[in-house]
Design an enzyme around this catalytic site. Structure first.
Site, PDB file in Angstrom:
ATOM      1  N   GLU A 102      15.150  35.055  82.793  1.00 11.18           N
ATOM      2  CA  GLU A 102      15.539  33.886  83.596  1.00 11.18           C
ATOM      3  C   GLU A 102      16.381  34.356  84.795  1.00 11.18           C
ATOM      4  OE1 GLU A 102      13.986  31.251  82.884  1.00 11.18           O
ATOM      5  OE2 GLU A 102      13.590  31.308  80.731  1.00 11.18           O
ATOM      6  N   ALA A 103      15.937  35.465  85.382  1.00  8.25           N
ATOM      7  CA  ALA A 103      16.717  36.104  86.444  1.00  8.25           C
ATOM      8  C   ALA A 103      16.805  35.246  87.701  1.00  8.25           C
ATOM      9  CB  ALA A 103      16.112  37.461  86.777  1.00  8.25           C
TER      10      ALA A 103
ATOM     11  N   VAL B 275      16.965  22.603  86.780  1.00  7.03           N
ATOM     12  CA  VAL B 275      16.887  21.645  85.672  1.00  7.03           C
ATOM     13  C   VAL B 275      16.076  22.353  84.583  1.00  7.03           C
ATOM     14  CG1 VAL B 275      16.065  19.401  84.856  1.00  7.03           C
ATOM     15  CG2 VAL B 275      16.921  19.626  87.198  1.00  7.03           C
TER      16      VAL B 275
ATOM     17  N   CYS C 127       3.713  32.078  82.211  1.00  9.30           N
ATOM     18  CA  CYS C 127       2.705  33.131  82.419  1.00  9.30           C
ATOM     19  C   CYS C 127       2.984  34.339  81.532  1.00  9.30           C
ATOM     20  CB  CYS C 127       2.615  33.531  83.892  1.00  9.30           C
ATOM     21  SG  CYS C 127       4.037  34.450  84.453  1.00  9.30           S
ATOM     22  N   GLY C 128       3.986  34.251  80.663  1.00 10.46           N
ATOM     23  CA  GLY C 128       4.212  35.333  79.693  1.00 10.46           C
ATOM     24  C   GLY C 128       5.341  36.292  80.037  1.00 10.46           C
TER      25      GLY C 128
HETATM   26  N1  LIG Z   1      -0.362  28.844  70.855  1.00  9.45           N
HETATM   27  C1  LIG Z   1      -0.531  29.888  71.666  1.00  9.45           C
HETATM   28  N2  LIG Z   1      -1.504  30.784  71.434  1.00  9.45           N
HETATM   29  C2  LIG Z   1      -1.681  31.847  72.244  1.00  9.45           C
HETATM   30  N3  LIG Z   1      -0.924  32.087  73.319  1.00  9.45           N
HETATM   31  C3  LIG Z   1       0.038  31.220  73.607  1.00  9.45           C
HETATM   32  C4  LIG Z   1       0.298  30.078  72.807  1.00  9.45           C
HETATM   33  N4  LIG Z   1       1.337  29.399  73.353  1.00  9.45           N
HETATM   34  C5  LIG Z   1       1.692  30.098  74.443  1.00  9.45           C
HETATM   35  N5  LIG Z   1       0.921  31.198  74.593  1.00  9.45           N
HETATM   36  C6  LIG Z   1       0.965  32.232  75.644  1.00  9.45           C
HETATM   37  O1  LIG Z   1       2.301  32.387  76.014  1.00  9.45           O
HETATM   38  C7  LIG Z   1       2.420  32.287  77.431  1.00  9.45           C
HETATM   39  C8  LIG Z   1       3.810  31.790  77.736  1.00  9.45           C
HETATM   40  O2  LIG Z   1       4.700  32.833  77.366  1.00  9.45           O
HETATM   41  P1  LIG Z   1       6.233  32.830  77.776  1.00  9.45           P
HETATM   42  O3  LIG Z   1       6.683  34.228  77.545  1.00  9.45           O
HETATM   43  O4  LIG Z   1       6.952  31.743  77.057  1.00  9.45           O
HETATM   44  O5  LIG Z   1       6.111  32.492  79.334  1.00  9.45           O
HETATM   45  P2  LIG Z   1       7.186  32.526  80.509  1.00  9.45           P
HETATM   46  O6  LIG Z   1       8.401  33.285  80.031  1.00  9.45           O
HETATM   47  O7  LIG Z   1       6.478  33.197  81.652  1.00  9.45           O
HETATM   48  O8  LIG Z   1       7.475  31.089  80.827  1.00  9.45           O
HETATM   49  C9  LIG Z   1       1.289  31.354  77.828  1.00  9.45           C
HETATM   50  O9  LIG Z   1       0.860  31.576  79.136  1.00  9.45           O
HETATM   51  C10 LIG Z   1       0.191  31.791  76.862  1.00  9.45           C
HETATM   52  O10 LIG Z   1      -0.489  32.916  77.373  1.00  9.45           O
HETATM   53  C1  LIG Z   2      10.239  25.334  88.769  1.00 12.30           C
HETATM   54  C2  LIG Z   2      11.636  25.209  88.244  1.00 12.30           C
HETATM   55  C3  LIG Z   2      11.939  25.627  86.964  1.00 12.30           C
HETATM   56  N1  LIG Z   2      13.207  25.502  86.506  1.00 12.30           N
HETATM   57  C4  LIG Z   2      13.515  25.924  85.135  1.00 12.30           C
HETATM   58  C5  LIG Z   2      12.646  25.361  84.044  1.00 12.30           C
HETATM   59  C6  LIG Z   2      12.766  26.410  82.941  1.00 12.30           C
HETATM   60  O1  LIG Z   2      13.928  26.115  82.177  1.00 12.30           O
HETATM   61  C7  LIG Z   2      12.968  27.707  83.723  1.00 12.30           C
HETATM   62  C8  LIG Z   2      11.724  28.556  83.796  1.00 12.30           C
HETATM   63  O2  LIG Z   2      11.475  29.090  82.523  1.00 12.30           O
HETATM   64  P1  LIG Z   2      10.099  29.821  82.145  1.00 12.30           P
HETATM   65  O3  LIG Z   2      10.488  30.641  80.942  1.00 12.30           O
HETATM   66  O4  LIG Z   2       9.669  30.653  83.306  1.00 12.30           O
HETATM   67  O5  LIG Z   2       9.103  28.754  81.827  1.00 12.30           O
HETATM   68  O6  LIG Z   2      13.339  27.330  85.046  1.00 12.30           O
HETATM   69  C9  LIG Z   2      14.202  25.012  87.313  1.00 12.30           C
HETATM   70  O7  LIG Z   2      15.370  24.938  86.908  1.00 12.30           O
HETATM   71  N2  LIG Z   2      13.911  24.605  88.579  1.00 12.30           N
HETATM   72  C10 LIG Z   2      12.658  24.683  89.071  1.00 12.30           C
HETATM   73  O8  LIG Z   2      12.442  24.289  90.248  1.00 12.30           O
END
Ligand SMILES: Nc1ncnc2c1ncn2[C@@H]1O[C@H](COP(=O)(O)OP(=O)(O)O)[C@@H](O)[C@H]1O
Ligand SMILES: Cc1cn([C@H]2C[C@H](O)[C@@H](COP(=O)(O)O)O2)c(=O)[nH]c1=O
EC number: 2.7.1.21
Length: 216
Positions: free
Chosen positions: A87-88, A171, A13-14
């Site tokens: 990744e808190a 994981v 979700c960013g």
């Molecule tokens: N190719 C792309 N173009 C535009 N936005 C993207 C693209 N790939 C990912 N994103 C945006 O990045 C978000 C994921 O960002 P990220 O910081 O890695 O998420 P999180 O840390 O919450 O897992 C997606 O929800 C989307 O809004």
């Molecule tokens: C739901 C869930 C997630 N994880 C792990 C998977 C990813 O490595 C991180 C989340 O990273 P993101 O930047 O928010 O996409 O968490 C996990 O270990 N266990 C779970 O249940």
């Protein structure tokens, strides 16, 4: 007043993007951050976003004292104007207490980023402690979407697109669907409860049971 802020949401979700933006905006004004991360997909000592941005971070270890680390850093002449912890959810509750102490005793803002719940929709211990201690909990505004179009609020763990409900809480993985690997998919609560992922919903739609009857 310095704050402990928990930015939370589902996977994808960013959160990491926002962490990198906060870092960018502050460093552009001459401030220096201490960046912590743990088990980022990009590897040890990294904070990465799916948008392709990445920065170096201090990899947090088991039992590491984050307050002690900052006190050592500052007393050795290092600088830290604020703290980012990505990744808190993977941090231990004691480490969240240490981050709260960084706010209260060192007067630094701490911005923590993480998913709230795991693949069984249970709180991660680190996220639970953040909800308990944070001055502010901010749910990210960029909505990740379930395959049905509703806002995704839950994280499913999948193998080949099929949701699994057994396994270790941690994981490391991504929102991908390779046939044999563990992946993740964000879902709305209704479809998380029914264990309906994009792949299983497609399979159900194609099932002969639901095809219209033909008159033979
Ligand atoms: N190719 C792309 N173009 C535009 N936005 C993207 C693209 N790939 C990912 N994103 C945006 O990045 C978000 C994921 O960002 P990220 O910081 O890695 O998420 P999180 O840390 O919450 O897992 C997606 O929800 C989307 O809004
Ligand atoms: C739901 C869930 C997630 N994880 C792990 C998977 C990813 O490595 C991180 C989340 O990273 P993101 O930047 O928010 O996409 O968490 C996990 O270990 N266990 C779970 O249940």
């Amino acid at each position: 007043m310095p704050e402990l802020v928990f930015f939370c949401g589902t996977m994808d979700c960013g959160k990491s993007t926002l962490a990198l933006q906060i870092e960018h905006n502050r460093s552009a004004r001459g401030l220096q951050g201490m960046i912590f991360s743990r088990d980022d997909r990009a590897g040890e000592g990294k904070l990465s976003s799916r948008l392709g941005l990445v920065t170096d971070a201090v990899e947090v270890g088991d039992g590491q004292d984050l307050y002690g680390y900052l006190v050592d850093h500052l007393s050795q002449g290092g600088r830290a104007d604020y703290v980012i912890a990505d990744e808190a959810q993977f941090l231990a509750p004691e480490q969240i207490d240490q981050l709260a102490r960084v706010v209260d005793d060192l007067s630094l803002d701490v911005y923590a980023f993480g998913i709230t719940t795991d693949f069984r929709s249970k709180l991660f211990p680190g996220s639970q402690r953040l909800v308990e201690l944070a001055d502010r909990v901010e749910v990210l505004q960029v909505e990740a979407l379930c395959w049905c179009g509703a806002r995704a609020t839950h994280n499913a763990r999948t193998i080949g697109g099929v949701m699994v409900v057994e396994g270790a809480q941690v994981v490391v993985g991504d929102v991908t669907h390779s046939p044999d690997e563990v992946g993740y998919e964000v879902l709305c609560r209704r479809h998380h409860r029914r264990r309906m992922t994009a792949a299983t919903s497609r399979a159900a739609a194609l099932s002969p049971d639901v095809l219209p009857m033909t008159s033979a």
